[in-house]
Design an enzyme around this catalytic site. Structure first.
Site, PDB file in Angstrom:
ATOM      1  N   SER A 134       0.831  -1.200   0.000  1.00 17.67           N
ATOM      2  CA  SER A 134       0.000   0.000   0.000  1.00 17.67           C
ATOM      3  C   SER A 134       0.873   1.260   0.000  1.00 17.67           C
ATOM      4  O   SER A 134       1.711   1.423  -0.877  1.00 17.67           O
ATOM      5  CB  SER A 134      -0.948  -0.054   1.202  1.00 17.67           C
ATOM      6  OG  SER A 134      -1.935   0.928   1.131  1.00 17.67           O
ATOM      7  N   ASP A 164      -8.576  -6.422  -5.013  1.00 16.85           N
ATOM      8  CA  ASP A 164      -8.081  -5.264  -4.266  1.00 16.85           C
ATOM      9  C   ASP A 164      -8.988  -4.057  -4.526  1.00 16.85           C
ATOM     10  O   ASP A 164      -9.072  -3.552  -5.652  1.00 16.85           O
ATOM     11  CB  ASP A 164      -6.651  -4.932  -4.680  1.00 16.85           C
ATOM     12  CG  ASP A 164      -5.950  -4.000  -3.686  1.00 16.85           C
ATOM     13  OD1 ASP A 164      -6.589  -3.045  -3.223  1.00 16.85           O
ATOM     14  OD2 ASP A 164      -4.771  -4.243  -3.395  1.00 16.85           O
ATOM     15  N   HIS A 192      -6.763  -6.302  -0.381  1.00 20.84           N
ATOM     16  CA  HIS A 192      -5.639  -5.395  -0.130  1.00 20.84           C
ATOM     17  C   HIS A 192      -4.869  -5.878   1.093  1.00 20.84           C
ATOM     18  O   HIS A 192      -5.193  -5.514   2.235  1.00 20.84           O
ATOM     19  CB  HIS A 192      -6.190  -3.987   0.091  1.00 20.84           C
ATOM     20  CG  HIS A 192      -5.151  -2.923   0.172  1.00 20.84           C
ATOM     21  ND1 HIS A 192      -4.439  -2.480  -0.925  1.00 20.84           N
ATOM     22  CD2 HIS A 192      -4.691  -2.200   1.226  1.00 20.84           C
ATOM     23  CE1 HIS A 192      -3.614  -1.531  -0.563  1.00 20.84           C
ATOM     24  NE2 HIS A 192      -3.731  -1.344   0.746  1.00 20.84           N
TER      25      HIS A 192
END
Length: 413
Positions: free
Chosen positions: A40, A137, A171
């Site tokens: 991320s 995601d 994610h």
């Protein structure tokens, strides 16, 4: 059993204590073997650092990140086009193929390399890149990672890039057996996907000569170190970083043994710092098991949340405080801190700071020159954030440079 397990955690993972952190030590590491990875915002940060310091970095692992300078210093671009993290109703996600404007980012990268703000782009050609993007995601959807692949292909041959984009994962950092179900979104953002993401990253970067990971008790130690000494103002929280970071030191790399070791920097994601998830990323992402038997020091630098601007404790990949115009360059505050950590574990001795330099100019000229930044109608000195007065060409201020991109209001004596 509970008592025994608690005692084991104290012995093997002493950083859970609240004792004062120690100074990061010199382990004579080989910086030419430096690598990094991240999830991320940590993925964006890994790309950012590896482009800016491309002469130093051997390889990068990116999980749900994006191309260099993707946000272009604009939180709206960061949350709409580089990710889908804007406020519901107020902000709509505009992620789509090509939404990150790759050609523009490549032009910016090339210009910054010509200006010396980042290392020459020719260094990128030798880097080994491992990428992972889950098909589910919802935070950094696959088009952003696809754009990252396109960005890298401007500089790196396809044989040096491994891109996994066929796993039904949300994610999260993929692991072999820890965390949430692979398709689930939530803390600690570790996904039990049956994939050893950390191992695949390290094997791709360093090759098949790596020994199989340690599946038994680790022989090294985790240290909790002081991050404040890597900032000129000794105030990491002002720049989005916590007062303490962590490092896994294999027994073969301990200073008393004086082994020649590599360094891997593992950047956690937003809301994945130790304040949010305790030791889960540091202990269970999977790096330590490989590092333990392959003489790899793993640095786990830590962010902290800042009110309003960065409440999720993300890495600075979009200039969240609006006070660091060099955030994506070699002189960005977080960038310099990470570089200083690497220098420390390698025992690099830096030259003494030059004598302070003074600049007397109109406040607007300071802002244009990058020594100060605007705040509403006012000007504030970079680094110290000292108020200088109105941001115009009539108000004149003398700024003294006391460190890289760090200025105070005053006079040179």
């Amino acid at each position: 059993m509970r008592t025994w397990l608690a005692a084991l955690c104290v012995v093997v993972f002493p950083f859970l204590s609240h004792a004062a952190p120690v100074a990061l030590q010199n382990y004579n590491a080989d910086l030419s073997e430096t690598s990094m990875s991240g999830l991320s915002s940590g993925g964006f940060m890994a790309v950012q650092f590896a482009v800016a310091y491309s002469a130093l970095v051997k390889g990068v692992g990116i999980v749900a990140g994006g191309p260099y300078f993707c946000a272009q210093g604009d939180v709206d671009i960061a949350t709409r086009k580089c990710s889908c993290t804007g406020l519901p109703v107020i902000s709509s996600c505009e992620v789509a193929p090509g939404s990150t404007s790759i050609e523009q980012l490549v032009d910016i990268t090339n210009q910054r390399a010509r200006d010396g703000a980042v290392d020459p782009t020719r260094n990128l050609a030798r880097q080994r890149i491992w990428m992972f993007s889950g098909t589910l995601d919802s935070v950094v959807p696959q088009p952003v990672m696809n754009d990252l692949f396109t960005y890298y292909r401007h500089y790196i041959g396809e044989a040096n890039i491994r891109y996994r984009n066929d796993v039904q994962a949300e994610h999260a950092m993929p692991t072999e057996g820890f965390g949430n179900p692979c398709a689930e979104l939530g803390k600690p953002f570790l996904g039990n996907c049956g994939i050893d993401g950390a191992g695949e990253i390290l094997k791709w970067i360093y090759g098949d000569q790596l020994r199989p990971k340690n599946t038994n008790g680790l022989s090294g130690r985790l240290v909790e170190f002081d991050q404040s000494e890597f900032f000129d103002d000794r105030n990491p929280e002002r720049h989005g970083m916590a007062d303490r970071g962590y490092a896994y030191i294999p027994a073969s790399c301990d200073k008393s043994i004086n082994g020649a070791c590599r360094v891997h920097v593992a950047f956690h994601g937003c809301r994945q710092n130790a304040e949010e998830v305790d030791d889960k990323f540091i202990r269970h992402a999977g790096y330590n098991q490989w590092a333990d038997v392959n003489s790899i020091i793993v640095l786990y630098p830590q962010t902290t949340s800042t009110f309003m601007r960065n409440p999720k404790a993300c890495w600075n990949w979009f200039d969240f405080e609006r006070d660091d115009p060099d955030y994506a360059n070699k002189n960005g505050r977080q960038m310099l801190a990470i570089r200083a950590m690497l220098d420390r574990v390698a025992g690099v001795t830096l030259p003494p700071d030059p004598a302070p330099r003074c600049f007397t100019a109109a406040n607007a000229e300071h802002v244009i020159a990058g020594r100060a930044h605007g705040w509403f109608f006012m000007a504030m000195a970079n680094g110290s954030n000292k108020l200088m007065g109105l941001n115009n060409f009539l108000s004149v201020t003398t700024l003294k440079q006391v460190g890289p991109n760090h200025y105070v209001v005053g006079k040179c004596i």
